[in-house]
Write a protein that holds these residues in place. Structure first.
Motif, PDB file in Angstrom:
ATOM      1  N   TRP A 454       0.812  -1.216   0.000  1.00 48.88           N
ATOM      2  CA  TRP A 454       0.000   0.000   0.000  1.00 48.88           C
ATOM      3  C   TRP A 454       0.842   1.261   0.000  1.00 48.88           C
ATOM      4  O   TRP A 454       0.410   2.306  -0.495  1.00 48.88           O
ATOM      5  CB  TRP A 454      -0.940  -0.023   1.203  1.00 48.88           C
ATOM      6  CG  TRP A 454      -1.819  -1.235   1.181  1.00 48.88           C
ATOM      7  CD1 TRP A 454      -1.797  -2.278   2.035  1.00 48.88           C
ATOM      8  CD2 TRP A 454      -2.830  -1.538   0.210  1.00 48.88           C
ATOM      9  NE1 TRP A 454      -2.723  -3.223   1.686  1.00 48.88           N
ATOM     10  CE2 TRP A 454      -3.377  -2.795   0.567  1.00 48.88           C
ATOM     11  CE3 TRP A 454      -3.316  -0.884  -0.916  1.00 48.88           C
ATOM     12  CZ2 TRP A 454      -4.385  -3.395  -0.164  1.00 48.88           C
ATOM     13  CZ3 TRP A 454      -4.336  -1.472  -1.639  1.00 48.88           C
ATOM     14  CH2 TRP A 454      -4.857  -2.720  -1.266  1.00 48.88           C
ATOM     15  N   THR A 455       2.032   1.189   0.537  1.00 46.52           N
ATOM     16  CA  THR A 455       2.922   2.354   0.492  1.00 46.52           C
ATOM     17  C   THR A 455       3.267   2.705  -0.950  1.00 46.52           C
ATOM     18  O   THR A 455       3.289   3.884  -1.328  1.00 46.52           O
ATOM     19  CB  THR A 455       4.216   2.080   1.283  1.00 46.52           C
ATOM     20  OG1 THR A 455       3.877   1.740   2.627  1.00 46.52           O
ATOM     21  CG2 THR A 455       5.113   3.309   1.286  1.00 46.52           C
ATOM     22  N   ASP A 456       3.524   1.659  -1.754  1.00 44.35           N
ATOM     23  CA  ASP A 456       3.838   1.895  -3.168  1.00 44.35           C
ATOM     24  C   ASP A 456       2.613   2.377  -3.940  1.00 44.35           C
ATOM     25  O   ASP A 456       2.734   3.184  -4.865  1.00 44.35           O
ATOM     26  CB  ASP A 456       4.381   0.610  -3.804  1.00 44.35           C
ATOM     27  CG  ASP A 456       5.766   0.253  -3.279  1.00 44.35           C
ATOM     28  OD1 ASP A 456       6.589   1.172  -3.135  1.00 44.35           O
ATOM     29  OD2 ASP A 456       6.009  -0.926  -3.012  1.00 44.35           O
ATOM     30  N   VAL A 457       1.428   1.872  -3.554  1.00 47.69           N
ATOM     31  CA  VAL A 457       0.195   2.341  -4.192  1.00 47.69           C
ATOM     32  C   VAL A 457       0.025   3.830  -3.953  1.00 47.69           C
ATOM     33  O   VAL A 457      -0.302   4.600  -4.860  1.00 47.69           O
ATOM     34  CB  VAL A 457      -1.029   1.567  -3.648  1.00 47.69           C
ATOM     35  CG1 VAL A 457      -2.324   2.213  -4.152  1.00 47.69           C
ATOM     36  CG2 VAL A 457      -0.980   0.111  -4.082  1.00 47.69           C
ATOM     37  N   GLU A 458       0.262   4.259  -2.711  1.00 43.61           N
ATOM     38  CA  GLU A 458       0.138   5.681  -2.386  1.00 43.61           C
ATOM     39  C   GLU A 458       1.191   6.513  -3.113  1.00 43.61           C
ATOM     40  O   GLU A 458       0.925   7.638  -3.537  1.00 43.61           O
ATOM     41  CB  GLU A 458       0.281   5.863  -0.873  1.00 43.61           C
ATOM     42  CG  GLU A 458       0.009   7.275  -0.383  1.00 43.61           C
ATOM     43  CD  GLU A 458      -1.398   7.732  -0.700  1.00 43.61           C
ATOM     44  OE1 GLU A 458      -1.585   8.955  -0.903  1.00 43.61           O
ATOM     45  OE2 GLU A 458      -2.310   6.879  -0.770  1.00 43.61           O
ATOM     46  N   ARG A 459       2.393   5.948  -3.273  1.00 45.20           N
ATOM     47  CA  ARG A 459       3.449   6.667  -4.000  1.00 45.20           C
ATOM     48  C   ARG A 459       3.047   6.897  -5.455  1.00 45.20           C
ATOM     49  O   ARG A 459       3.281   7.984  -6.015  1.00 45.20           O
ATOM     50  CB  ARG A 459       4.753   5.859  -3.936  1.00 45.20           C
ATOM     51  CG  ARG A 459       5.924   6.501  -4.696  1.00 45.20           C
ATOM     52  CD  ARG A 459       7.209   5.726  -4.438  1.00 45.20           C
ATOM     53  NE  ARG A 459       7.107   4.351  -4.869  1.00 45.20           N
ATOM     54  CZ  ARG A 459       7.347   3.945  -6.110  1.00 45.20           C
ATOM     55  NH1 ARG A 459       7.691   4.821  -7.048  1.00 45.20           N
ATOM     56  NH2 ARG A 459       7.247   2.657  -6.431  1.00 45.20           N
ATOM     57  N   VAL A 460       2.440   5.887  -6.068  1.00 42.32           N
ATOM     58  CA  VAL A 460       1.982   6.032  -7.454  1.00 42.32           C
ATOM     59  C   VAL A 460       0.897   7.097  -7.543  1.00 42.32           C
ATOM     60  O   VAL A 460       0.882   7.916  -8.461  1.00 42.32           O
ATOM     61  CB  VAL A 460       1.466   4.682  -7.991  1.00 42.32           C
ATOM     62  CG1 VAL A 460       0.816   4.859  -9.363  1.00 42.32           C
ATOM     63  CG2 VAL A 460       2.609   3.678  -8.091  1.00 42.32           C
ATOM     64  N   LEU A 463       2.410  10.473  -7.451  1.00 41.30           N
ATOM     65  CA  LEU A 463       3.024  10.779  -8.739  1.00 41.30           C
ATOM     66  C   LEU A 463       1.982  11.265  -9.743  1.00 41.30           C
ATOM     67  O   LEU A 463       2.209  12.206 -10.510  1.00 41.30           O
ATOM     68  CB  LEU A 463       3.734   9.543  -9.298  1.00 41.30           C
ATOM     69  CG  LEU A 463       5.113   9.211  -8.721  1.00 41.30           C
ATOM     70  CD1 LEU A 463       5.591   7.859  -9.242  1.00 41.30           C
ATOM     71  CD2 LEU A 463       6.119  10.293  -9.082  1.00 41.30           C
ATOM     72  N   MET A 464       0.822  10.621  -9.724  1.00 43.11           N
ATOM     73  CA  MET A 464      -0.259  11.025 -10.628  1.00 43.11           C
ATOM     74  C   MET A 464      -0.705  12.457 -10.341  1.00 43.11           C
ATOM     75  O   MET A 464      -0.929  13.255 -11.253  1.00 43.11           O
ATOM     76  CB  MET A 464      -1.449  10.070 -10.499  1.00 43.11           C
ATOM     77  CG  MET A 464      -1.198   8.673 -11.016  1.00 43.11           C
ATOM     78  SD  MET A 464      -2.643   7.586 -10.843  1.00 43.11           S
ATOM     79  CE  MET A 464      -3.760   8.295 -12.036  1.00 43.11           C
ATOM     80  N   VAL A 465      -0.826  12.776  -9.058  1.00 47.74           N
ATOM     81  CA  VAL A 465      -1.238  14.126  -8.671  1.00 47.74           C
ATOM     82  C   VAL A 465      -0.175  15.135  -9.064  1.00 47.74           C
ATOM     83  O   VAL A 465      -0.467  16.209  -9.618  1.00 47.74           O
ATOM     84  CB  VAL A 465      -1.522  14.202  -7.154  1.00 47.74           C
ATOM     85  CG1 VAL A 465      -1.782  15.643  -6.721  1.00 47.74           C
ATOM     86  CG2 VAL A 465      -2.706  13.314  -6.795  1.00 47.74           C
ATOM     87  N   GLY A 466       1.087  14.795  -8.795  1.00 46.55           N
ATOM     88  CA  GLY A 466       2.180  15.709  -9.108  1.00 46.55           C
ATOM     89  C   GLY A 466       2.309  16.000 -10.589  1.00 46.55           C
ATOM     90  O   GLY A 466       2.685  17.105 -10.993  1.00 46.55           O
ATOM     91  N   ARG A 467       1.999  15.017 -11.413  1.00 44.30           N
ATOM     92  CA  ARG A 467       2.101  15.200 -12.866  1.00 44.30           C
ATOM     93  C   ARG A 467       0.759  15.519 -13.519  1.00 44.30           C
ATOM     94  O   ARG A 467       0.652  15.543 -14.728  1.00 44.30           O
ATOM     95  CB  ARG A 467       2.699  13.938 -13.489  1.00 44.30           C
ATOM     96  CG  ARG A 467       4.144  13.749 -13.058  1.00 44.30           C
ATOM     97  CD  ARG A 467       4.686  12.440 -13.555  1.00 44.30           C
ATOM     98  NE  ARG A 467       6.035  12.235 -13.064  1.00 44.30           N
ATOM     99  CZ  ARG A 467       6.707  11.087 -13.175  1.00 44.30           C
ATOM    100  NH1 ARG A 467       6.128  10.071 -13.769  1.00 44.30           N
ATOM    101  NH2 ARG A 467       7.924  10.980 -12.708  1.00 44.30           N
ATOM    102  N   ARG A 468      -0.237  15.737 -12.704  1.00 42.66           N
ATOM    103  CA  ARG A 468      -1.569  16.120 -13.186  1.00 42.66           C
ATOM    104  C   ARG A 468      -2.136  15.095 -14.169  1.00 42.66           C
ATOM    105  O   ARG A 468      -2.719  15.435 -15.194  1.00 42.66           O
ATOM    106  CB  ARG A 468      -1.538  17.508 -13.831  1.00 42.66           C
ATOM    107  CG  ARG A 468      -1.132  18.598 -12.856  1.00 42.66           C
ATOM    108  CD  ARG A 468      -1.130  19.958 -13.527  1.00 42.66           C
ATOM    109  NE  ARG A 468      -0.729  21.003 -12.575  1.00 42.66           N
ATOM    110  CZ  ARG A 468      -0.609  22.288 -12.880  1.00 42.66           C
ATOM    111  NH1 ARG A 468      -0.842  22.679 -14.132  1.00 42.66           N
ATOM    112  NH2 ARG A 468      -0.255  23.174 -11.978  1.00 42.66           N
ATOM    113  N   VAL A 469      -1.945  13.844 -13.817  1.00 43.83           N
ATOM    114  CA  VAL A 469      -2.497  12.755 -14.629  1.00 43.83           C
ATOM    115  C   VAL A 469      -3.861  12.395 -14.054  1.00 43.83           C
ATOM    116  O   VAL A 469      -3.975  12.022 -12.885  1.00 43.83           O
ATOM    117  CB  VAL A 469      -1.573  11.524 -14.616  1.00 43.83           C
ATOM    118  CG1 VAL A 469      -2.190  10.383 -15.405  1.00 43.83           C
ATOM    119  CG2 VAL A 469      -0.207  11.881 -15.166  1.00 43.83           C
ATOM    120  N   ASN A 470      -4.890  12.514 -14.865  1.00 43.45           N
ATOM    121  CA  ASN A 470      -6.247  12.228 -14.415  1.00 43.45           C
ATOM    122  C   ASN A 470      -6.677  10.840 -14.861  1.00 43.45           C
ATOM    123  O   ASN A 470      -6.639  10.524 -16.052  1.00 43.45           O
ATOM    124  CB  ASN A 470      -7.222  13.264 -14.973  1.00 43.45           C
ATOM    125  CG  ASN A 470      -6.960  14.656 -14.427  1.00 43.45           C
ATOM    126  OD1 ASN A 470      -6.686  14.815 -13.239  1.00 43.45           O
ATOM    127  ND2 ASN A 470      -7.031  15.660 -15.289  1.00 43.45           N
TER     128      ASN A 470
END
Length: 607
Positions: A454-460, A463-470
């Motif tokens: 789950w730590t890696d899930v949260e990291r991904v 990353l999505m938020v930081g790169r504005r990937v919807n």
């Protein structure tokens, strides 16, 4: 015809002593008796060989020096015979071409697919100090549309305003078409709304523009508005409407457009007939698709490829292969699109050996060089079959640098077969190729969640938020009473929501009594299993199916279209629902069709 370049420096050999033919007859109907008669001579040439001899005669006698407009007339004659290369070569030797000659040259270039030449001629017209007119802009704008060059298209729009041509019906229609094909549907609609008079071309441009840009609901709505305005549909508008119905899975709407095609006598047009086949296949009625296909007399490669694709995304790979073989036996040569459909069919049915054989035959037997999408299909075939190492080795041997689609196909296979090590290795490669591919992030989250990392899930997610990937939201559609009803995840906006959720909760109890166990691994949240079960219970496809169970005839087939791939838990749940309710349920997701009946899915859990 023996003169290679008629530039006036070479003397054309005479056959009869005076530039005619051996039988002493000039090849054209009009024999020139004075200088001006050569204009009529050029117009009377009906064959390229005649025109070239007439041109040679003019150059040899030096008439082009005494009567410069003869070169313009010769250019127009070449254009009228579709000898575009010769016409363009001659055009540049015309002193001070007229706006009419420019317009004819621009028109010929646009019609002949020389779009860059057309725009270059338009630029030359402006630099010559001439004014473009209402006959200039439609073909220049058509070239922009073909090239998807929105920047130049907007510049031409400004010019049409400056030169007072934007209000012309044909210029307006060309502007609507240009904006639509360049992806700016908003500006296209603005132009359409400003037009005082709209002909069928304007309506068709707008409808096809919506369809071309994936705006399916708007396509059908605009088609309805066109009918209300008493405009009769043409082939292009019908094709767009059928395409929209296929994308939405709107079978009843598609049937109405099929009837309209029959009424307007377009049913025998091979393009419309192929679109009808495609619509029925994408709406889940493969029997009707096959029936319509068999009725087409002269099937071209597009028609055959459509039927191959139809069998493919219904999971009927053997039928797809049989259709492919029949096409070859019928003397129709497959193209790259045909092989994409065929390889995809093999992938959905787990036919790895057949898929590899057809992939190899592309180049060896048909001389078709595989493209990136064919390699992606092959990776998908190997990955779904569990041959992950072979798929990785296949990628290494590719003659081009693999793009994101290749790695995402392999990452999806890692998710299916639980190979986290290879999945992480692939994720690093994807990071270096496409940082904003939403499908990659979702797949990687799935891989980590399956291993409870789950730590890696949260990291991904960060990353999505930081790169504005919807991430695309899951949406499911079901057609009822000629209306499409839309459902989202845990959606309570529908007027029948209370009834739907009550029925679904009761259904969940009956499912568990028959042995249904929620596959909580598909819930990508670090919460207890009960919370995961609740999160999975109200996915959009389940809400749409229950809506159908409540409202539709008990003997009718329930057809649902989803924009994303069906998750494993919903796939398992729908099998139980089909058995409990004794209903046939057809679900089309982003990858393929699933036919559920009596607790069994047509994909046999291979999707």
């Amino acid at each position: 015809e023996n003169s290679q370049q008629c530039n006036g420096t070479q003397r054309i050999p005479s056959i009869d002593g005076r530039f005619g033919l051996a039988n002493n007859r000039f090849p054209c109907r009009h024999v020139p008796r004075d200088d001006n008669d050569h204009f009529l001579l050029l117009k009377s040439c009906a064959r390229p060989s005649h025109l070239k001899q007439a041109h040679a005669r003019i150059l040899t006698l030096g008439l082009h020096r005494r009567i410069p407009t003869l070169l313009s007339a010769a250019t127009l004659a070449y254009l009228s015979l579709s000898l575009l290369d010769s016409a363009l070569l001659l055009f540049h030797s015309v002193p001070s071409p007229s706006p009419f000659l420019f317009n004819m040259a621009i028109r010929a270039c646009a019609a002949g697919g020389r779009f860059h030449f057309a725009l270059s001629l338009y630029s030359t017209l402006l630099s010559s100090g001439l004014r473009p007119d209402k006959f200039t802009f439609p073909f220049a704008l058509r070239s922009c549309a073909a090239l998807s060059d929105l920047r130049v298209g907007k510049l031409l729009h400004q010019h049409s305003l400056c030169f007072g041509c934007a209000s012309d019906l044909f210029v307006g229609a060309a502007l609507v078409d240009m904006y639509s094909k360049c992806g700016d549907v908003f500006c296209a609609r603005q132009m359409f709304d400003k037009m005082a008079n709209r002909d069928l071309v304007c309506w068709t441009s707008m409808i096809s523009g919506y369809a071309h840009n994936g705006l399916t609901m708007e396509t059908l709505e605009f088609f309805r508005l066109m009918q209300l305005s008493s405009m009769k549909p043409n082939r292009v508008s019908l094709l767009s409407a059928l395409l929209a119905c296929g994308r939405l899975g709107a079978l009843r709407g598609g049937e109405c457009f099929h009837c309209l095609a029959i009424k307007t006598r377009f049913e025998h047009d091979v393009l419309v007939a192929t679109a009808v086949v495609d619509m029925y296949a994408k709406c889940g009625n493969l029997e009707l698709a096959r029936l319509m296909f068999d009725r087409i007399d002269s099937k071209d490669v597009v028609c055959w490829s459509t039927m191959v694709a139809g069998f493919g995304y219904h999971g009927l790979a053997r039928e797809a292969i049989s259709t492919f073989d029949n096409m070859v036996d019928d003397g129709v040569t497959p193209n790259a699109t045909t092989f994409t459909s065929l390889l995809s069919a093999c992938s959905h049915s787990g036919l790895s050996e057949e898929g590899r054989r057809y992939f190899d035959s592309m180049n060896l037997k048909y001389g078709i060089e595989p493209k990136m999408n064919h390699y992606a299909c092959m990776v998908d075939i190997l990955g779904r079959a569990g041959k992950l190492q072979e798929a990785e080795e296949f990628i290494k041997q590719m003659p081009m640098e693999p793009d994101t689609s290749i790695w995402v196909s392999l990452l999806g296979a890692c998710r299916i077969h639980g190979d986290l090590d290879l999945g992480e290795k692939i994720s690093d490669k994807i990071m270096n190729t496409d940082h904003n591919h939403a499908g990659y992030f979702v797949l990687l989250s799935n891989v980590y969640a399956a291993k409870s990392r789950w730590t890696d899930v949260e990291r991904v997610r960060k990353l999505m938020v930081g790169r504005r990937v919807n991430k695309d939201q899951g949406i499911s559609l079901i057609e009822f009473n000629n209306q499409l009803h839309k459902f989202g995840v845990d959606d309570k906006s529908h007027p029948h929501s209370l009834e739907i959720y009550t029925y679904l909760d009761q259904l969940s109890v009956r499912m568990k009594q028959l042995g249904y166990v929620p596959l909580v691994d598909f819930a990508l949240h670090d919460v207890d299993d009960e919370s995961k079960e609740i999160a999975l219970s109200y996915h959009s496809e389940r809400l749409a199916i229950v809506f159908g169970l409540i409202n539709m005839n008990p003997r009718s087939v329930i057809r649902v279209t989803k924009n994303l791939r069906v998750c494993g838990d919903c796939h398992n749940a729908i099998k139980f629902i089909s058995k409990i309710e004794s209903r046939v349920i057809i679900v089309r997701d982003a990858n393929r069709f699933h036919h559920f009946e009596n607790g069994i899915c047509s994909c046999h859990d291979h999707w």
